[in-house]
Scaffold this motif. Structure first.
Motif, PDB file in Angstrom:
ATOM      1  N   THR A 244      21.229  17.651  -0.306  1.00 55.94           N
ATOM      2  CA  THR A 244      21.916  18.777   0.307  1.00 55.94           C
ATOM      3  C   THR A 244      21.010  19.988   0.273  1.00 55.94           C
ATOM      4  O   THR A 244      20.406  20.268  -0.750  1.00 55.94           O
ATOM      5  CB  THR A 244      23.210  19.116  -0.465  1.00 55.94           C
ATOM      6  OG1 THR A 244      24.055  17.981  -0.442  1.00 55.94           O
ATOM      7  CG2 THR A 244      23.937  20.288   0.160  1.00 55.94           C
TER       8      THR A 244
ATOM      9  N   ARG B  92      12.766  12.283   5.209  1.00 55.13           N
ATOM     10  CA  ARG B  92      14.105  12.503   5.751  1.00 55.13           C
ATOM     11  C   ARG B  92      14.994  13.243   4.745  1.00 55.13           C
ATOM     12  O   ARG B  92      15.100  12.830   3.606  1.00 55.13           O
ATOM     13  CB  ARG B  92      14.745  11.159   6.087  1.00 55.13           C
ATOM     14  CG  ARG B  92      13.977  10.371   7.113  1.00 55.13           C
ATOM     15  CD  ARG B  92      14.446   8.921   7.198  1.00 55.13           C
ATOM     16  NE  ARG B  92      15.878   8.797   7.371  1.00 55.13           N
ATOM     17  CZ  ARG B  92      16.480   8.491   8.513  1.00 55.13           C
ATOM     18  NH1 ARG B  92      15.757   8.253   9.575  1.00 55.13           N
ATOM     19  NH2 ARG B  92      17.784   8.407   8.579  1.00 55.13           N
TER      20      ARG B  92
ATOM     21  N   ARG C 123      18.908  15.541   4.592  1.00 57.81           N
ATOM     22  CA  ARG C 123      20.134  15.883   5.316  1.00 57.81           C
ATOM     23  C   ARG C 123      20.546  17.302   4.943  1.00 57.81           C
ATOM     24  O   ARG C 123      20.771  17.593   3.774  1.00 57.81           O
ATOM     25  CB  ARG C 123      21.257  14.913   4.972  1.00 57.81           C
ATOM     26  CG  ARG C 123      22.490  15.149   5.803  1.00 57.81           C
ATOM     27  CD  ARG C 123      23.522  14.092   5.539  1.00 57.81           C
ATOM     28  NE  ARG C 123      24.688  14.298   6.363  1.00 57.81           N
ATOM     29  CZ  ARG C 123      25.825  13.704   6.167  1.00 57.81           C
ATOM     30  NH1 ARG C 123      25.962  12.824   5.179  1.00 57.81           N
ATOM     31  NH2 ARG C 123      26.846  13.950   6.959  1.00 57.81           N
TER      32      ARG C 123
ATOM     33  N   ARG D 263      23.213  19.816   4.667  1.00 61.01           N
ATOM     34  CA  ARG D 263      24.671  19.738   4.587  1.00 61.01           C
ATOM     35  C   ARG D 263      25.337  21.094   4.732  1.00 61.01           C
ATOM     36  O   ARG D 263      26.518  21.179   4.994  1.00 61.01           O
ATOM     37  CB  ARG D 263      25.068  19.108   3.261  1.00 61.01           C
ATOM     38  CG  ARG D 263      24.397  17.773   3.026  1.00 61.01           C
ATOM     39  CD  ARG D 263      25.180  16.543   3.199  1.00 61.01           C
ATOM     40  NE  ARG D 263      26.585  16.657   3.135  1.00 61.01           N
ATOM     41  CZ  ARG D 263      27.362  15.884   2.406  1.00 61.01           C
ATOM     42  NH1 ARG D 263      26.838  14.959   1.658  1.00 61.01           N
ATOM     43  NH2 ARG D 263      28.663  16.028   2.436  1.00 61.01           N
TER      44      ARG D 263
ATOM     45  N   GLU E  69      22.667  11.095  14.056  1.00 61.52           N
ATOM     46  CA  GLU E  69      21.996  11.570  12.844  1.00 61.52           C
ATOM     47  C   GLU E  69      21.645  13.056  12.961  1.00 61.52           C
ATOM     48  O   GLU E  69      21.806  13.808  11.989  1.00 61.52           O
ATOM     49  CB  GLU E  69      20.733  10.749  12.576  1.00 61.52           C
ATOM     50  CG  GLU E  69      21.023   9.324  12.159  1.00 61.52           C
ATOM     51  CD  GLU E  69      19.767   8.480  12.069  1.00 61.52           C
ATOM     52  OE1 GLU E  69      19.599   7.820  11.041  1.00 61.52           O
ATOM     53  OE2 GLU E  69      18.954   8.505  13.026  1.00 61.52           O
TER      54      GLU E  69
ATOM     55  N   GLU F  13      24.649  15.017  12.311  1.00 60.05           N
ATOM     56  CA  GLU F  13      25.014  14.948  10.896  1.00 60.05           C
ATOM     57  C   GLU F  13      24.084  15.787  10.015  1.00 60.05           C
ATOM     58  O   GLU F  13      24.289  15.877   8.815  1.00 60.05           O
ATOM     59  CB  GLU F  13      24.993  13.496  10.423  1.00 60.05           C
ATOM     60  CG  GLU F  13      26.091  12.657  11.048  1.00 60.05           C
ATOM     61  CD  GLU F  13      25.939  11.172  10.755  1.00 60.05           C
ATOM     62  OE1 GLU F  13      24.940  10.761  10.118  1.00 60.05           O
ATOM     63  OE2 GLU F  13      26.818  10.412  11.185  1.00 60.05           O
ATOM     64  N   GLY F  14      23.037  16.391  10.603  1.00 52.12           N
ATOM     65  CA  GLY F  14      22.163  17.284   9.860  1.00 52.12           C
ATOM     66  C   GLY F  14      20.866  16.673   9.372  1.00 52.12           C
ATOM     67  O   GLY F  14      20.137  17.313   8.610  1.00 52.12           O
ATOM     68  N   TRP F  15      20.532  15.464   9.799  1.00 54.18           N
ATOM     69  CA  TRP F  15      19.278  14.861   9.361  1.00 54.18           C
ATOM     70  C   TRP F  15      18.092  15.539  10.020  1.00 54.18           C
ATOM     71  O   TRP F  15      18.091  15.809  11.210  1.00 54.18           O
ATOM     72  CB  TRP F  15      19.271  13.361   9.656  1.00 54.18           C
ATOM     73  CG  TRP F  15      20.193  12.612   8.764  1.00 54.18           C
ATOM     74  CD1 TRP F  15      21.465  12.213   9.048  1.00 54.18           C
ATOM     75  CD2 TRP F  15      19.938  12.196   7.418  1.00 54.18           C
ATOM     76  NE1 TRP F  15      22.012  11.583   7.947  1.00 54.18           N
ATOM     77  CE2 TRP F  15      21.097  11.558   6.948  1.00 54.18           C
ATOM     78  CE3 TRP F  15      18.839  12.318   6.582  1.00 54.18           C
ATOM     79  CZ2 TRP F  15      21.182  11.037   5.657  1.00 54.18           C
ATOM     80  CZ3 TRP F  15      18.913  11.812   5.305  1.00 54.18           C
ATOM     81  CH2 TRP F  15      20.071  11.167   4.856  1.00 54.18           C
ATOM     82  N   ARG F  16      17.067  15.814   9.197  1.00 56.45           N
ATOM     83  CA  ARG F  16      15.836  16.453   9.685  1.00 56.45           C
ATOM     84  C   ARG F  16      14.651  15.903   8.892  1.00 56.45           C
ATOM     85  O   ARG F  16      14.819  15.378   7.794  1.00 56.45           O
ATOM     86  CB  ARG F  16      15.860  17.973   9.460  1.00 56.45           C
ATOM     87  CG  ARG F  16      17.000  18.723  10.119  1.00 56.45           C
ATOM     88  CD  ARG F  16      16.875  18.758  11.644  1.00 56.45           C
ATOM     89  NE  ARG F  16      17.919  19.589  12.220  1.00 56.45           N
ATOM     90  CZ  ARG F  16      19.129  19.159  12.546  1.00 56.45           C
ATOM     91  NH1 ARG F  16      19.474  17.895  12.364  1.00 56.45           N
ATOM     92  NH2 ARG F  16      20.008  19.981  13.103  1.00 56.45           N
TER      93      ARG F  16
END
Length: 97
Positions: free
Chosen positions: A2, A64, A66, A68, A86, A89-92
């Motif tokens: 997070t 990777r 996420r 949050r 993805e 959902e906030g994945w970077r």
């Protein structure tokens, strides 16, 4: 992982300019770094390991994370590394965030 991202204005003269506050979960480690520092570098500078074999160049796609809470813009490399769901959902990629 997070990430909480917010600008924290310096309240004392010795604190300097605004910083970005990040909190890494599940460890709960909180750090403050100058704006513009990548999540990958912020983690590395503070002893938090994020897997990467390309050294933060965005080619291995192993870093990777996420996001949050807070907002991190989507980079061109994120769109190559993640599907639309993805991304929502906030994945970077930490090296680009």
């Amino acid at each position: 992982m997070t990430l909480v991202r917010e600008l924290v204005p310096g309240s004392q003269p010795h604190e300097g300019p605004a910083r970005v506050a990040l909190r890494f979960e599940p460890s709960g480690t909180a750090v403050r770094v100058p704006p513009g520092v990548s999540v990958f570098d912020a983690a590395s500078w503070n002893g938090i390991a994020i897997d990467s074999t390309c050294g933060g160049h965005g080619t291995c796609k192993k870093c990777r994370v996420r996001v949050r809470d807070g907002h991190v813009p989507v980079s061109e490399l994120d769109t190559r590394a993640f599907g639309e769901d993805e991304i929502r959902e906030g994945w970077r990629l930490a090296c680009r965030a």
